[in-house]
Write a protein that holds these residues in place. Structure first.
Motif, mmCIF file in Angstrom:
data_model
loop_
_atom_site.group_PDB
_atom_site.id
_atom_site.type_symbol
_atom_site.label_atom_id
_atom_site.label_comp_id
_atom_site.label_asym_id
_atom_site.label_seq_id
_atom_site.Cartn_x
_atom_site.Cartn_y
_atom_site.Cartn_z
ATOM 1 N N ARG A 1 0.856 -1.189 0.000
ATOM 2 C CA ARG A 1 0.000 0.000 0.000
ATOM 3 C C ARG A 1 0.887 1.233 0.000
ATOM 4 N NH1 ARG A 1 -4.750 -2.072 -1.534
ATOM 5 N NH2 ARG A 1 -5.668 -3.504 0.003
ATOM 6 N N LYS A 2 1.013 1.832 -1.176
ATOM 7 C CA LYS A 2 1.902 2.986 -1.304
ATOM 8 C C LYS A 2 1.303 4.206 -0.604
ATOM 9 C CE LYS A 2 5.029 4.832 -4.804
ATOM 10 N NZ LYS A 2 4.926 6.282 -4.662
ATOM 11 N N GLU A 3 -0.027 4.321 -0.660
ATOM 12 C CA GLU A 3 -0.654 5.523 -0.108
ATOM 13 C C GLU A 3 -0.526 5.591 1.410
ATOM 14 O OE1 GLU A 3 -2.081 3.092 -1.713
ATOM 15 O OE2 GLU A 3 -3.835 2.362 -0.640
ATOM 16 N N THR A 4 -0.463 4.424 2.040
ATOM 17 C CA THR A 4 -0.312 4.394 3.503
ATOM 18 C C THR A 4 1.075 3.897 3.904
ATOM 19 O OG1 THR A 4 -1.312 2.181 3.552
ATOM 20 C CG2 THR A 4 -2.763 4.068 3.997
ATOM 21 N N THR A 5 1.943 3.692 2.957
ATOM 22 C CA THR A 5 3.304 3.129 3.167
ATOM 23 C C THR A 5 3.256 1.961 4.142
ATOM 24 O OG1 THR A 5 3.894 4.756 4.906
ATOM 25 C CG2 THR A 5 4.454 5.297 2.618
ATOM 26 N N SER A 6 2.409 0.988 3.804
ATOM 27 C CA SER A 6 2.242 -0.154 4.699
ATOM 28 C C SER A 6 2.345 -1.470 3.945
ATOM 29 C CB SER A 6 0.893 -0.065 5.416
ATOM 30 O OG SER A 6 -0.170 -0.174 4.499
ATOM 31 N N PHE A 7 2.604 -2.530 4.707
ATOM 32 C CA PHE A 7 2.721 -3.880 4.128
ATOM 33 C C PHE A 7 2.383 -4.855 5.251
ATOM 34 C CE2 PHE A 7 3.738 -6.588 0.766
ATOM 35 C CZ PHE A 7 4.737 -7.510 1.064
ATOM 36 N N HIS A 8 1.133 -4.824 5.685
ATOM 37 C CA HIS A 8 0.712 -5.628 6.833
ATOM 38 C C HIS A 8 0.596 -7.099 6.466
ATOM 39 C CE1 HIS A 8 0.080 -1.766 8.515
ATOM 40 N NE2 HIS A 8 -1.119 -1.548 8.007
ATOM 41 N N LEU A 9 1.045 -7.949 7.358
ATOM 42 C CA LEU A 9 0.990 -9.390 7.147
ATOM 43 C C LEU A 9 -0.284 -9.940 7.771
ATOM 44 C CD1 LEU A 9 2.605 -11.921 6.140
ATOM 45 C CD2 LEU A 9 3.420 -12.147 8.493
ATOM 46 N N GLU A 10 -1.003 -10.797 7.025
ATOM 47 C CA GLU A 10 -2.247 -11.378 7.520
ATOM 48 C C GLU A 10 -2.301 -12.867 7.213
ATOM 49 O OE1 GLU A 10 -5.313 -7.599 7.118
ATOM 50 O OE2 GLU A 10 -5.297 -9.121 5.554
ATOM 51 N N LYS A 11 -2.994 -13.567 8.099
ATOM 52 C CA LYS A 11 -3.318 -14.964 7.840
ATOM 53 C C LYS A 11 -4.655 -15.255 8.479
ATOM 54 C CE LYS A 11 -1.638 -19.707 7.846
ATOM 55 N NZ LYS A 11 -0.607 -20.689 8.220
ATOM 56 N N GLY A 12 -5.500 -15.937 7.746
ATOM 57 C CA GLY A 12 -6.866 -16.138 8.215
ATOM 58 C C GLY A 12 -6.996 -17.113 9.367
ATOM 59 N N SER A 13 -6.126 -18.126 9.426
ATOM 60 C CA SER A 13 -6.256 -19.161 10.442
ATOM 61 C C SER A 13 -4.860 -19.699 10.747
ATOM 62 C CB SER A 13 -7.168 -20.278 9.927
ATOM 63 O OG SER A 13 -7.242 -21.334 10.858
ATOM 64 N N VAL A 14 -4.296 -19.264 11.867
ATOM 65 C CA VAL A 14 -2.922 -19.641 12.166
ATOM 66 C C VAL A 14 -2.840 -21.038 12.773
ATOM 67 C CG1 VAL A 14 -2.066 -17.290 12.404
ATOM 68 C CG2 VAL A 14 -3.039 -18.444 14.416
ATOM 69 N N GLN A 15 -1.667 -21.636 12.623
ATOM 70 C CA GLN A 15 -1.395 -22.957 13.157
ATOM 71 C C GLN A 15 -0.224 -22.871 14.145
ATOM 72 O OE1 GLN A 15 -3.505 -25.447 12.159
ATOM 73 N NE2 GLN A 15 -4.467 -23.735 11.069
ATOM 74 N N VAL A 16 -0.121 -23.895 14.985
ATOM 75 C CA VAL A 16 0.988 -23.932 15.949
ATOM 76 C C VAL A 16 2.323 -23.828 15.218
ATOM 77 C CG1 VAL A 16 2.170 -25.337 17.664
ATOM 78 C CG2 VAL A 16 -0.330 -25.189 17.692
ATOM 79 N N SER A 17 2.397 -24.435 14.052
ATOM 80 C CA SER A 17 3.645 -24.445 13.276
ATOM 81 C C SER A 17 4.018 -23.069 12.728
ATOM 82 C CB SER A 17 3.541 -25.436 12.119
ATOM 83 O OG SER A 17 2.433 -25.117 11.306
#
Lengths: 112, 115
Positions: free
Chosen positions: A67-83
Motif C-alpha cells: 500500500r503505497k498511499e499508507t506506506t504499509s505492508f501488513h501481514l495477515e493470515k486467516g487461520s494460524v497454526q501452531v507451526s
C-alpha cells in the motif's frame, strides 16, 4: 534514511485465530517489500514479497498487500497454526541498493 | 533445494582475538552479503560483495572487518580484533542479482560470543 517499523511482540494467539502483524515503511525511492520468517533454530527465510504498489504477495496462507498511499505492508493470515510460531520480519530493499533493511521482528506464539 | 550454509553455528572467542566466519553461498549466485543481529535488536546490513569486491558497506563495517572470497565457493567475514559488542548472530546471504532485483537467501547464522 529508509526504515521499517513493525508492531512489537510477542504476539500470542490461539490456533485458528486471525493474524495481523502491522508494518509501515519510509523510503526515499520505490522499494520492494518483503516478509521474512525465522523459525526456532533456523535462518531467515523469505515468506513473501511485493515489488510494486497494490501487488499482493502470498505464501503458505499468509498475505500482504503493498500500500503505497499508507506506506504499509501488513501481514495477515486467516487461520494460524501452531507451526506458524516464529519471528516475522518486515523488510524493504530500495531499487539501486544492495542492502535489505529489516524491522525489529515480531515474535509470534500460537497456542494449541 | 539449494541453500546457504554457514560454519560454525556457534563460536566463542576472547576479546581481542581474530575470528573468521565462513559461508558457502548458493552456487550460481553472484552477490554475497553479511548481516548481523545483536540479541533483541534488528537485523543490520554489514556489507555486500560482487565481482570480487565490496559493492556497498554500512557504517558498522569499519576497518576491523574484512570479507573475502578465497576460492570459488567460500565467502568469509573476518573480524580482526573482536570486541564485546561484536557478540551477535551473523547471517550470510546470497542472491542471483543485486540491487534488489531478486530475493536474497540467508544461511542459518553463526552465533558469535565474545568473552
Amino acid at each position: 534514511g529508509d526504515s521499517v517499523t513493525q508492531m512489537e511482540g510477542p504476539v500470542t494467539l490461539s490456533e485458528e485465530a486471525f493474524l495481523t502483524i502491522n508494518c509501515t515503511y519510509t523510503a526515499t525511492g520505490y522499494p520492494s517489500l518483503f516478509w521474512y520468517v525465522q523459525y526456532p533454530g533456523e535462518g531467515l527465510q523469505l515468506l513473501l514479497k511485493a515489488t510494486k504498489a497494490d501487488d499482493k504477495g502470498s505464501n503458505k496462507g499468509f498475505e500482504a498487500t503493498y500500500r503505497k498511499e499508507t506506506t504499509s505492508f501488513h501481514l495477515e493470515k486467516g487461520s494460524v497454526q501452531v507451526s506458524d510460531s516464529a519471528v516475522y520480519f518486515c523488510a524493504l530493499s530500495d531499487r539501486g541498493d544492495d542492502k535489505i533493511i529489516f524491522g525489529k521482528g515480531t515474535r509470534l506464539h500460537i497456542l494449541p | 533445494e539449494p541453500e546457504v550454509t554457514q560454519t560454525p553455528s556457534h563460536q566463542v572467542t576472547q576479546m581481542g582475538q581474530e575470528v573468521i566466519l565462513r559461508c558457502v553461498p548458493i552456487s550460481n549466485h553472484l552477490y554475497f552479503y553479511w548481516y548481523r543481529q545483536i540479541l533483541g535488536q534488528k537485523v543490520e546490513f554489514l556489507v555486500s560483495f560482487y565481482n570480487n569486491e565490496i559493492s556497498e558497506k554500512s557504517e558498522i563495517f569499519d576497518d576491523q572487518f574484512s570479507v573475502e572470497r578465497p576460492d570459488g565457493s567460500n565467502f568469509t567475514l573476518k573480524i580482526r580484533s573482536t570486541k564485546l559488542e561484536d557478540s551477535a548472530m551473523y547471517f550470510c546471504a546470497s542472491s542471483e542479482v543485486g540491487r534488489g532485483g531478486t530475493e536474497a537467501f540467508f544461511g542459518q547464522g553463526t552465533r558469535l560470543t565474545v568473552v
